[in-house]
Design a protein around this motif. Structure first.
Motif, PDB file in Angstrom:
ATOM      1  N   PHE A  60       0.824  -1.205   0.000  1.00 51.91           N
ATOM      2  CA  PHE A  60       0.000   0.000   0.000  1.00 51.91           C
ATOM      3  C   PHE A  60       0.855   1.250   0.000  1.00 51.91           C
ATOM      4  O   PHE A  60       0.565   2.215  -0.705  1.00 51.91           O
ATOM      5  CB  PHE A  60      -0.954   0.022   1.204  1.00 51.91           C
ATOM      6  CG  PHE A  60      -2.038  -1.006   1.141  1.00 51.91           C
ATOM      7  CD1 PHE A  60      -2.909  -1.054   0.068  1.00 51.91           C
ATOM      8  CD2 PHE A  60      -2.191  -1.929   2.158  1.00 51.91           C
ATOM      9  CE1 PHE A  60      -3.913  -1.993   0.009  1.00 51.91           C
ATOM     10  CE2 PHE A  60      -3.195  -2.878   2.111  1.00 51.91           C
ATOM     11  CZ  PHE A  60      -4.058  -2.919   1.027  1.00 51.91           C
ATOM     12  N   ALA A  61       1.930   1.249   0.785  1.00 48.06           N
ATOM     13  CA  ALA A  61       2.818   2.415   0.852  1.00 48.06           C
ATOM     14  C   ALA A  61       3.453   2.669  -0.499  1.00 48.06           C
ATOM     15  O   ALA A  61       3.563   3.823  -0.940  1.00 48.06           O
ATOM     16  CB  ALA A  61       3.881   2.203   1.922  1.00 48.06           C
ATOM     17  N   GLU A  62       3.869   1.613  -1.170  1.00 45.60           N
ATOM     18  CA  GLU A  62       4.478   1.761  -2.496  1.00 45.60           C
ATOM     19  C   GLU A  62       3.466   2.295  -3.513  1.00 45.60           C
ATOM     20  O   GLU A  62       3.774   3.155  -4.326  1.00 45.60           O
ATOM     21  CB  GLU A  62       5.015   0.412  -2.955  1.00 45.60           C
ATOM     22  CG  GLU A  62       5.748   0.468  -4.277  1.00 45.60           C
ATOM     23  CD  GLU A  62       6.288  -0.884  -4.673  1.00 45.60           C
ATOM     24  OE1 GLU A  62       6.148  -1.222  -5.868  1.00 45.60           O
ATOM     25  OE2 GLU A  62       6.832  -1.594  -3.801  1.00 45.60           O
ATOM     26  N   GLU A  63       2.262   1.785  -3.440  1.00 49.90           N
ATOM     27  CA  GLU A  63       1.223   2.171  -4.407  1.00 49.90           C
ATOM     28  C   GLU A  63       0.659   3.562  -4.135  1.00 49.90           C
ATOM     29  O   GLU A  63       0.447   4.341  -5.058  1.00 49.90           O
ATOM     30  CB  GLU A  63       0.089   1.128  -4.376  1.00 49.90           C
ATOM     31  CG  GLU A  63      -1.059   1.409  -5.341  1.00 49.90           C
ATOM     32  CD  GLU A  63      -0.702   1.124  -6.785  1.00 49.90           C
ATOM     33  OE1 GLU A  63      -1.395   1.670  -7.663  1.00 49.90           O
ATOM     34  OE2 GLU A  63       0.242   0.372  -7.045  1.00 49.90           O
ATOM     35  N   PHE A  64       0.400   3.872  -2.871  1.00 47.53           N
ATOM     36  CA  PHE A  64      -0.314   5.096  -2.547  1.00 47.53           C
ATOM     37  C   PHE A  64       0.521   6.118  -1.766  1.00 47.53           C
ATOM     38  O   PHE A  64       0.043   7.199  -1.446  1.00 47.53           O
ATOM     39  CB  PHE A  64      -1.574   4.774  -1.723  1.00 47.53           C
ATOM     40  CG  PHE A  64      -2.505   3.844  -2.442  1.00 47.53           C
ATOM     41  CD1 PHE A  64      -3.267   4.295  -3.514  1.00 47.53           C
ATOM     42  CD2 PHE A  64      -2.619   2.518  -2.055  1.00 47.53           C
ATOM     43  CE1 PHE A  64      -4.115   3.428  -4.184  1.00 47.53           C
ATOM     44  CE2 PHE A  64      -3.468   1.664  -2.715  1.00 47.53           C
ATOM     45  CZ  PHE A  64      -4.215   2.100  -3.790  1.00 47.53           C
ATOM     46  N   GLY A  65       1.740   5.756  -1.401  1.00 44.99           N
ATOM     47  CA  GLY A  65       2.568   6.665  -0.601  1.00 44.99           C
ATOM     48  C   GLY A  65       2.310   6.464   0.875  1.00 44.99           C
ATOM     49  O   GLY A  65       1.405   5.752   1.283  1.00 44.99           O
ATOM     50  N   THR A  66       3.126   7.107   1.678  1.00 44.66           N
ATOM     51  CA  THR A  66       3.008   6.940   3.121  1.00 44.66           C
ATOM     52  C   THR A  66       2.252   8.087   3.781  1.00 44.66           C
ATOM     53  O   THR A  66       1.958   8.016   4.965  1.00 44.66           O
ATOM     54  CB  THR A  66       4.402   6.814   3.754  1.00 44.66           C
ATOM     55  OG1 THR A  66       5.153   7.980   3.414  1.00 44.66           O
ATOM     56  CG2 THR A  66       5.115   5.587   3.263  1.00 44.66           C
TER      57      THR A  66
END
Length: 71
Positions: A60-66
């Motif tokens: 999720f972090a890779e796809e949508f950012g942190t």
């Protein structure tokens, strides 16, 4: 308590027990018996969702950012 449709066969012993304990209806008696199962299922769902989020947090972090956005 929210209304839930519950289809169940009830024998006369259960109906008599409900009436003998001063419960309003057999339906109410069945709802009271099902409540703990519903609560357990809800807890299991939340725990599974939390586990899923932990396992895929990096995806999720890779796809949508942190950065988190509050709505």
């Amino acid at each position: 308590m929210p209304r839930t449709q519950l289809n169940s066969r009830v024998d006369q012993a259960v109906a008599a027990e409900a009436a003998g304990q001063g419960r309003a209806t057999v339906t109410r008696s069945l709802a009271e018996r099902a409540e703990p199962d519903r609560e357990d299922a809800g807890r299991a769902f939340v725990e599974a969702a939390a586990d899923f989020m932990r396992r895929y947090e990096s995806v999720f972090a890779e796809e949508f950012g942190t950065e988190r956005v509050a709505h």
